[in-house]
Design a protein around this motif. Sequence first.
Motif, mmCIF file in Angstrom:
data_model
loop_
_atom_site.group_PDB
_atom_site.id
_atom_site.type_symbol
_atom_site.label_atom_id
_atom_site.label_comp_id
_atom_site.label_asym_id
_atom_site.label_seq_id
_atom_site.Cartn_x
_atom_site.Cartn_y
_atom_site.Cartn_z
ATOM 1 N N ARG A 59 29.208 48.828 35.629
ATOM 2 C CA ARG A 59 30.245 48.910 36.656
ATOM 3 C C ARG A 59 31.086 47.385 36.929
ATOM 4 N NH1 ARG A 59 29.089 46.845 41.406
ATOM 5 N NH2 ARG A 59 26.745 46.972 41.849
ATOM 6 N N VAL A 60 32.088 47.479 37.402
ATOM 7 C CA VAL A 60 32.903 46.216 37.782
ATOM 8 C C VAL A 60 32.378 46.007 39.174
ATOM 9 C CG1 VAL A 60 34.750 44.975 38.099
ATOM 10 C CG2 VAL A 60 34.636 46.411 36.211
ATOM 11 N N ARG A 61 31.882 44.674 39.471
ATOM 12 C CA ARG A 61 31.498 44.549 40.763
ATOM 13 C C ARG A 61 32.620 44.411 41.677
ATOM 14 N NH1 ARG A 61 26.236 42.023 40.372
ATOM 15 N NH2 ARG A 61 25.665 41.323 38.432
ATOM 16 N N PRO A 62 32.441 44.720 42.806
ATOM 17 C CA PRO A 62 33.462 44.736 43.753
ATOM 18 C C PRO A 62 34.044 43.295 44.204
ATOM 19 C CG PRO A 62 31.794 45.938 45.048
ATOM 20 C CD PRO A 62 31.193 45.263 43.705
ATOM 21 N N GLY A 63 33.223 42.118 44.080
ATOM 22 C CA GLY A 63 33.781 40.827 44.136
ATOM 23 C C GLY A 63 34.911 40.589 43.140
ATOM 24 N N ARG A 64 34.538 41.193 41.916
ATOM 25 C CA ARG A 64 35.289 40.707 40.394
ATOM 26 C C ARG A 64 36.745 41.392 40.935
ATOM 27 N NH1 ARG A 64 35.693 37.252 36.330
ATOM 28 N NH2 ARG A 64 37.296 38.317 35.344
ATOM 29 N N ASP A 68 40.239 39.845 40.742
ATOM 30 C CA ASP A 68 41.374 40.189 39.817
ATOM 31 C C ASP A 68 42.729 40.672 40.784
ATOM 32 O OD1 ASP A 68 39.730 39.775 37.618
ATOM 33 O OD2 ASP A 68 39.237 42.056 37.531
ATOM 34 N N TYR A 69 42.394 41.210 41.936
ATOM 35 C CA TYR A 69 43.644 41.665 42.699
ATOM 36 C C TYR A 69 44.376 40.385 43.263
ATOM 37 C CZ TYR A 69 46.229 43.271 46.831
ATOM 38 O OH TYR A 69 47.103 43.472 47.550
ATOM 39 N N ILE A 70 43.516 39.321 43.520
ATOM 40 C CA ILE A 70 44.392 38.272 44.219
ATOM 41 C C ILE A 70 44.956 37.496 42.969
ATOM 42 C CG2 ILE A 70 43.662 35.829 44.947
ATOM 43 C CD1 ILE A 70 41.320 36.956 46.720
ATOM 44 N N ARG A 71 44.273 37.348 41.701
ATOM 45 C CA ARG A 71 45.195 36.738 40.542
ATOM 46 C C ARG A 71 46.134 37.497 40.304
ATOM 47 N NH1 ARG A 71 40.393 35.693 36.035
ATOM 48 N NH2 ARG A 71 39.383 33.942 37.129
ATOM 49 N N ALA A 72 46.308 38.902 40.253
ATOM 50 C CA ALA A 72 47.303 39.589 40.087
ATOM 51 C C ALA A 72 48.529 39.354 40.985
ATOM 52 C CB ALA A 72 47.156 41.208 40.028
ATOM 53 N N GLU A 73 48.145 39.298 42.402
ATOM 54 C CA GLU A 73 49.137 39.007 43.352
ATOM 55 C C GLU A 73 49.801 37.640 43.171
ATOM 56 O OE1 GLU A 73 50.175 40.937 46.111
ATOM 57 O OE2 GLU A 73 49.477 42.249 45.095
ATOM 58 N N TYR A 74 49.185 36.869 42.816
ATOM 59 C CA TYR A 74 49.473 35.363 42.911
ATOM 60 C C TYR A 74 50.401 35.454 41.491
ATOM 61 C CZ TYR A 74 49.542 30.321 41.805
ATOM 62 O OH TYR A 74 49.716 29.037 41.674
#
Length: 79
Positions: A59-64, A68-74
């Motif tokens: 599974r994908v770790r919650p921190g990852r 990814d969310y921060i990168r997409a927002e940026y």
Amino acid sequence: MTLTLLLASLATLIYAASYLIKCAVSPWGRCRRCHGRRYHHTSIGTRRDCTRCDGTGIRVRPGRRLIDYIRAEYRDGQP
């Protein structure tokens, strides 16, 4: 008192930073439901593919997901 609070906050920041580094280096973790075995036992005792990880065992770790969310927002905020 102040030194204790400073050390506690420093320890928390070090822990959070090390977790984010771990998520950046190794974004995949074992599935929590099947524990990486790719199947789980149902209530009647039969084996089935894990539906949470689709039988992959990872599974994908919650921190990852946070990274990814921060990168997409940026990226979306850039002109």
